[in-house]
Design an enzyme around this catalytic site. Structure first.
Site, mmCIF file in Angstrom:
data_model
loop_
_atom_site.group_PDB
_atom_site.id
_atom_site.type_symbol
_atom_site.label_atom_id
_atom_site.label_comp_id
_atom_site.label_asym_id
_atom_site.label_seq_id
_atom_site.Cartn_x
_atom_site.Cartn_y
_atom_site.Cartn_z
ATOM 1 N N GLY A 22 5.151 -31.113 2.550
ATOM 2 C CA GLY A 22 4.526 -32.226 1.847
ATOM 3 C C GLY A 22 4.869 -33.601 2.368
ATOM 4 O O GLY A 22 5.786 -33.782 3.161
ATOM 5 N N GLU A 23 4.073 -34.571 1.908
ATOM 6 C CA GLU A 23 4.309 -35.972 2.266
ATOM 7 C C GLU A 23 4.968 -36.639 1.046
ATOM 8 O O GLU A 23 4.304 -36.894 0.021
ATOM 9 C CB GLU A 23 2.971 -36.631 2.634
ATOM 10 C CG GLU A 23 2.992 -38.144 2.702
ATOM 11 C CD GLU A 23 4.126 -38.724 3.569
ATOM 12 O OE1 GLU A 23 4.393 -38.213 4.669
ATOM 13 O OE2 GLU A 23 4.745 -39.704 3.113
ATOM 14 N N SER A 53 7.465 -40.857 10.872
ATOM 15 C CA SER A 53 6.886 -39.894 11.814
ATOM 16 C C SER A 53 5.836 -40.618 12.643
ATOM 17 O O SER A 53 4.663 -40.670 12.275
ATOM 18 C CB SER A 53 6.253 -38.740 11.037
ATOM 19 O OG SER A 53 7.251 -37.909 10.510
ATOM 20 N N LEU A 54 6.266 -41.175 13.770
ATOM 21 C CA LEU A 54 5.349 -41.988 14.578
ATOM 22 C C LEU A 54 4.564 -41.113 15.558
ATOM 23 O O LEU A 54 3.347 -41.153 15.605
ATOM 24 C CB LEU A 54 6.150 -43.073 15.312
ATOM 25 C CG LEU A 54 5.307 -44.114 16.025
ATOM 26 C CD1 LEU A 54 4.574 -45.012 15.042
ATOM 27 C CD2 LEU A 54 6.173 -44.965 16.961
ATOM 28 N N SER A 109 11.332 -38.869 4.920
ATOM 29 C CA SER A 109 10.502 -38.882 6.127
ATOM 30 C C SER A 109 9.052 -39.060 5.698
ATOM 31 O O SER A 109 8.567 -38.358 4.809
ATOM 32 C CB SER A 109 10.678 -37.546 6.855
ATOM 33 O OG SER A 109 9.773 -37.444 7.927
ATOM 34 N N CYS A 141 1.041 -29.429 12.555
ATOM 35 C CA CYS A 141 1.949 -29.038 11.469
ATOM 36 C C CYS A 141 1.384 -27.880 10.649
ATOM 37 O O CYS A 141 0.236 -27.946 10.187
ATOM 38 C CB CYS A 141 2.174 -30.259 10.574
ATOM 39 S SG CYS A 141 3.114 -29.880 9.085
ATOM 40 N N CYS A 179 16.949 -29.518 3.530
ATOM 41 C CA CYS A 179 15.604 -30.044 3.765
ATOM 42 C C CYS A 179 14.741 -29.635 2.581
ATOM 43 O O CYS A 179 14.528 -28.444 2.351
ATOM 44 C CB CYS A 179 15.097 -29.431 5.075
ATOM 45 S SG CYS A 179 13.438 -29.917 5.510
ATOM 46 N N ASN A 193 7.401 -27.509 17.877
ATOM 47 C CA ASN A 193 7.668 -26.104 17.569
ATOM 48 C C ASN A 193 6.344 -25.364 17.532
ATOM 49 O O ASN A 193 5.535 -25.600 16.640
ATOM 50 C CB ASN A 193 8.372 -25.982 16.217
ATOM 51 C CG ASN A 193 9.813 -26.432 16.309
ATOM 52 O OD1 ASN A 193 10.514 -26.106 17.268
ATOM 53 N ND2 ASN A 193 10.255 -27.210 15.340
ATOM 54 N N CYS A 243 0.223 -29.854 1.907
ATOM 55 C CA CYS A 243 0.183 -31.296 2.206
ATOM 56 C C CYS A 243 -1.250 -31.699 2.513
ATOM 57 O O CYS A 243 -1.933 -31.006 3.266
ATOM 58 C CB CYS A 243 1.072 -31.605 3.414
ATOM 59 S SG CYS A 243 1.057 -33.357 3.867
ATOM 60 N N GLU A 250 9.163 -24.005 0.068
ATOM 61 C CA GLU A 250 10.322 -23.587 0.851
ATOM 62 C C GLU A 250 11.354 -24.704 0.895
ATOM 63 O O GLU A 250 11.021 -25.892 0.830
ATOM 64 C CB GLU A 250 9.884 -23.211 2.270
ATOM 65 C CG GLU A 250 9.070 -21.938 2.251
ATOM 66 C CD GLU A 250 8.529 -21.522 3.596
ATOM 67 O OE1 GLU A 250 8.199 -20.347 3.735
ATOM 68 O OE2 GLU A 250 8.406 -22.358 4.510
ATOM 69 N N CYS A 280 -1.832 -33.129 9.544
ATOM 70 C CA CYS A 280 -1.512 -33.427 10.948
ATOM 71 C C CYS A 280 -1.814 -32.181 11.787
ATOM 72 O O CYS A 280 -1.565 -31.060 11.353
ATOM 73 C CB CYS A 280 -0.043 -33.812 11.099
ATOM 74 S SG CYS A 280 0.378 -35.277 10.150
ATOM 75 N N CYS A 287 11.251 -27.562 11.973
ATOM 76 C CA CYS A 287 10.339 -28.635 11.572
ATOM 77 C C CYS A 287 8.891 -28.236 11.732
ATOM 78 O O CYS A 287 8.485 -27.771 12.783
ATOM 79 C CB CYS A 287 10.545 -29.840 12.474
ATOM 80 S SG CYS A 287 11.843 -30.837 11.902
#
Ligand code: SAH
Ligand code: SF4
Length: 362
Positions: A164-165, A218-219, A196, A119, A105, A294, A112, A92, A116, A337
């Site tokens: 993805g990372e 992304s902390l 990111s 996510c 984006c 979200n 991924c 996407e 997390c 997000c």
């Protein structure tokens, strides 16, 4: 066998390729110009190339654009494209309208592997890395879409915050960034290209040396204990270590490194967390972006109240830390997000609770 896609090539590689075909090397620059800033999708369009070369290129090479399988527009103007790649995998990409420009984006992987806990993309698991051409073609597709719509505002920012990372697809990411920033190509300012990352120290160091652009970390937590509950890879790198790598990361035109903080009810939204975060970040020009979680039926967390988010923000501001709250765009079409891939998740797990719940979130 698939023909090689010219969007995988850097300008230097295109010049070498032209020399190897017995053409002058400047033809490579011409082709680069067409496939980047002129958004060409066929060789026929390249009217300043000899006809014979255009037909030779079209039998030997391709300029694939992924197929748009779905396009959804939210009331706030956000447009999400679901794209089918040549091996049928889906990704996407999202166009986000801002006041005087558009932001895109982009995705860097199918799924991924990091996983997390908050996510949706992480829930899909990992399928594969995207090729350079698959990263670049998201940009071409978005630019063509805006142009066809007669939009006058430019697509000015590209954020690597889709599926993805990015740093796990590091070499393709760096090559794509170089193509996006090249003055003879798209010519995006490095300040307007934001990567990111969940925080992979070794890869951040490589990016900082090879091709630094704007960085967003992304902390999501001020302590290792909380972070480990949310992000599996937090076991490997401590919060302190990540902050110190950010401090050594080159600041493009004095830009600030963003600290992304998905703020989740009763997990990391307390005043104690705000205090620890302020302590951790003090003395360096970071910018904190609070992203209210979200929600999604497959995810076990809740969004904090607006007052709690504002309280958290106010505290950081009182400590002179520049802090914004991200407005959730595209919530109605699951383009916000962390929601990318929600549809694939549904197709992967037809009996999951997602199916029982009402479609759409937010
Ligand atoms: N893998 C990279 C980039 C893609 S994720 C990274 O993690 O940084 C882009 C951003 O969306 C990250 O800051 C991520 O933490 C955030 N995000 C993920 N799930 C979310 C959710 N459910 N609500 C709000 N933000 C989320
Ligand atoms: Fe991967 Fe980023 Fe989602 Fe974590 S937040 S699972 S790193 S895409």
């Amino acid at each position: 066998m698939d023909k090689p896609d010219l969007r995988n090539y850097s300008i230097e590689e295109l010049k070498d390729l032209m020399s190897s075909l017995g053409e002058p090397s400047y033809r490579g620059e011409q082709i680069f110009h067409w496939i980047t800033c002129k958004n060409a999708i066929t060789f026929e369009e390249m009217t300043d190339l000899p006809k014979s070369l255009r037909s030779e290129l079209s039998w030997k090479f391709s300029l694939n654009l992924p197929e748009v399988v779905e396009k959804e527009k939210d009331v706030d103007g956000t447009v999400k494209f679901a794209l089918r790649l040549k091996d049928s995998n889906l990704i996407e990409t999202v166009i986000i309208p801002e006041r005087d420009h558009y932001t895109l984006c982009v995705s860097t992987q199918v799924g991924c592997p990091i996983g997390c806990k908050f996510c949706v993309t992480g829930k899909i698991g990992f399928k594969r890395n995207l090729e350079v051409s698959e990263i670049i073609s998201q940009v071409v597709l978005a630019r063509r879409y805006l142009k066809e719509k007669g939009e006058i505002l430019p697509l000015r920012n590209i954020v690597f915050m889709g599926m993805g990372e990015p740093l796990l697809n590091l070499q393709n990411l760096i090559k794509a960034l170089k193509i996006l920033a090249h003055p003879k190509g798209f010519n995006y300012s490095r300040k307007r290209l934001t990567v990111s990352t969940v925080g992979l120290v070794k890869e951040m160091e490589i990016l900082s040396k090879e091709f630094p652009v704007a960085l967003a970390l992304s902390l999501h937590a001020p302590t290792d204990e909380i972070r480990k509950r949310l992000i599996p890879v937090a076991k490997k790198y401590s919060v302190e270590e990540l902050i110190s790598v950010c401090k050594t990361f080159p600041r493009i035109k004095n830009g600030r490194t963003t600290i992304e903080y998905v703020i989740i009810k009763n997990v990391n939204d307390s005043m104690e967390c705000a205090k620890k975060l302020a302590e951790l970040l003090k003395g360096y020009p970071f910018k904190v972006n609070l992203i209210p979680f979200n929600p999604h039926p497959e995810l076990p967390f809740e969004r904090p109240s607006q007052e709690d988010v504002e309280r958290f923000q106010k505290y950081l501001l009182s400590k002179k830390i520049l802090t914004t709250v991200r407005k959730s765009k595209g919530l109605g079409i699951e383009a916000a997000c962390g929601q990318l891939g929600a549809k694939f998740l549904k197709s992967l797990a037809p009996n999951s609770m997602y199916k029982k719940s009402a479609l759409g979130t937010g």
